[in-house]
Design an enzyme around this catalytic site. Structure first.
Site, mmCIF file in Angstrom:
data_model
loop_
_atom_site.group_PDB
_atom_site.id
_atom_site.type_symbol
_atom_site.label_atom_id
_atom_site.label_comp_id
_atom_site.label_asym_id
_atom_site.label_seq_id
_atom_site.Cartn_x
_atom_site.Cartn_y
_atom_site.Cartn_z
ATOM 1 N N ARG A 64 -38.240 -15.394 8.337
ATOM 2 C CA ARG A 64 -39.238 -16.265 7.830
ATOM 3 C C ARG A 64 -39.351 -15.324 6.443
ATOM 4 O O ARG A 64 -39.164 -13.747 6.774
ATOM 5 C CB ARG A 64 -40.167 -16.522 7.628
ATOM 6 C CG ARG A 64 -40.943 -16.933 8.784
ATOM 7 C CD ARG A 64 -40.756 -19.228 8.237
ATOM 8 N NE ARG A 64 -40.441 -19.650 9.107
ATOM 9 C CZ ARG A 64 -40.503 -20.632 9.290
ATOM 10 N NH1 ARG A 64 -40.180 -21.123 8.360
ATOM 11 N NH2 ARG A 64 -40.817 -22.158 10.778
ATOM 12 N N HIS B 21 -31.426 -5.800 9.283
ATOM 13 C CA HIS B 21 -29.742 -6.567 8.668
ATOM 14 C C HIS B 21 -28.439 -6.215 9.004
ATOM 15 O O HIS B 21 -27.915 -5.072 9.123
ATOM 16 C CB HIS B 21 -30.539 -7.115 7.331
ATOM 17 C CG HIS B 21 -30.116 -8.122 6.250
ATOM 18 N ND1 HIS B 21 -29.876 -9.114 6.763
ATOM 19 C CD2 HIS B 21 -28.688 -7.937 6.132
ATOM 20 C CE1 HIS B 21 -28.938 -10.417 5.829
ATOM 21 N NE2 HIS B 21 -28.126 -9.059 5.272
ATOM 22 N N GLU C 273 -28.392 -1.575 16.376
ATOM 23 C CA GLU C 273 -29.444 -1.958 16.110
ATOM 24 C C GLU C 273 -31.049 -1.234 16.561
ATOM 25 O O GLU C 273 -31.165 -0.417 16.850
ATOM 26 C CB GLU C 273 -29.966 -2.976 15.926
ATOM 27 C CG GLU C 273 -29.501 -4.036 14.751
ATOM 28 C CD GLU C 273 -28.987 -5.334 14.966
ATOM 29 O OE1 GLU C 273 -29.763 -6.425 15.189
ATOM 30 O OE2 GLU C 273 -30.020 -5.655 13.212
HETATM 31 C C1 GAR Z 1 -31.033 -8.574 15.114
HETATM 32 O O1 GAR Z 1 -29.367 -8.830 15.513
HETATM 33 C C2 GAR Z 1 -31.907 -9.031 13.004
HETATM 34 O O2 GAR Z 1 -30.249 -7.965 12.337
HETATM 35 C C3 GAR Z 1 -31.532 -9.812 12.810
HETATM 36 O O3 GAR Z 1 -31.745 -10.626 13.457
HETATM 37 C C4 GAR Z 1 -31.674 -10.491 15.319
HETATM 38 C C5 GAR Z 1 -32.296 -10.754 15.817
HETATM 39 O O4 GAR Z 1 -31.758 -10.197 17.466
HETATM 40 N N1 GAR Z 1 -31.546 -10.030 11.850
HETATM 41 C C6 GAR Z 1 -31.606 -11.270 10.438
HETATM 42 O O5 GAR Z 1 -30.508 -11.804 10.587
HETATM 43 C C7 GAR Z 1 -32.595 -11.179 9.113
HETATM 44 N N2 GAR Z 1 -31.903 -10.969 8.270
HETATM 45 P P1 GAR Z 1 -33.005 -10.285 18.580
HETATM 46 O O6 GAR Z 1 -34.483 -11.161 18.200
HETATM 47 O O7 GAR Z 1 -32.387 -10.093 19.614
HETATM 48 O O8 GAR Z 1 -33.966 -8.765 18.167
#
Ligand code: GAR
Length: 221
Positions: free
Chosen positions: A98, A116, A181
């Site tokens: 969000r 991101h 990440e």
């Molecule tokens: C993550 O890879 C993050 O980079 C991305 O959502 C994924 C969540 O994975 N975030 C976005 O796209 C924000 N714009 P997770 O729930 O397994 O951590």
């Protein structure tokens, strides 16, 4: 004993989905490598798997189900109230899908991080994997940045880069980027928690040096 997991600055993690980044953070706290106290995990999605990960680790959970509110501003007011009640020193967005209203972002300016999945400023917004493959870029990756009101535009702190292989598809690329990440996000959170990382005059500073460019980590071969 205080509620939550770990010791250090009170930290809340916001998730919308699977929470693999949350898990990496929990693991680092449990192993004693990351000095924060995870006081709550908050989600806008009641059945987000990240909430189960939090419960399994003994971290209190909070849900603000956006869909249960008549409109977005009322959901955002509820979210702001929950955050105020938690009163965190640090807010970590980990797959929180969000866009936060400016008032919340400003309340935690310099204390709120996001990860991101792109090499910002390239590919702000959604569908970064599709877009990078379509563009034929040689490199993709992920960026940890301070959150500012403009979407995905805050000062970058650390980036993890992977070379895009000719045979790559979205799933393989996402897997490699997310592995990164799990390394760079806990690292940046640790810098913030220890006071090494600050936001001053719209710029990220690490150890009293302005970061002209984010710290760069490349996938090992
Ligand atoms: C993550 O890879 C993050 O980079 C991305 O959502 C994924 C969540 O994975 N975030 C976005 O796209 C924000 N714009 P997770 O729930 O397994 O951590």
């Amino acid at each position: 004993m205080s509620k939550g997991l770990g010791a250090g600055p009170a930290t809340v993690v916001l998730v919308s989905g699977s929470g693999t980044n949350l898990q990496a953070i929990i693991d680092q706290v449990q192993q004693g490598h990351l000095r924060v106290r995870l006081v709550a995990v908050l989600s806008d999605v009641p059945d987000a798997y990240g909430l189960q990960r939090a419960q399994a680790a003994g971290i209190p959970t909070v849900t603000v189900n956006y869909k249960a509110y008549p409109d977005r501003p009322s959901a955002e007011r509820a979210l702001a109230a929950e955050l105020a009640a938690i009163d965190p020193a640090i807010v970590v967005l980990a797959g929180f899908m969000r866009i936060l209203p400016d008032a919340i972002v400003q309340a935690y300016q310099g204390r709120m991080l996001n990860v991101h999945p792109s090499l910002l400023p390239r590919f702000r917004g959604l569908h970064t994997y599709e877009r990078v493959l379509e563009a034929g870029d040689a490199w993709h990756g992920t960026t940890v940045h301070f959150v500012v009101p403009e979407l995905d535009a805050g000062p970058a702190i650390i980036q993890y880069r992977v070379a895009v292989k000719p045979t790559e598809d979205i799933a393989s690329l996402r897997e490699r980027v997310q592995r990164g990440e799990y390394l760079v996000y806990p690292q940046a959170i640790g810098w913030l928690a220890s006071g090494r990382l600050t936001l001053r005059d719209g710029q990220a500073w690490l150890d009293d040096n302005p970061l002209a460019a984010p710290v760069q980590v490349d996938e090992a071969h």
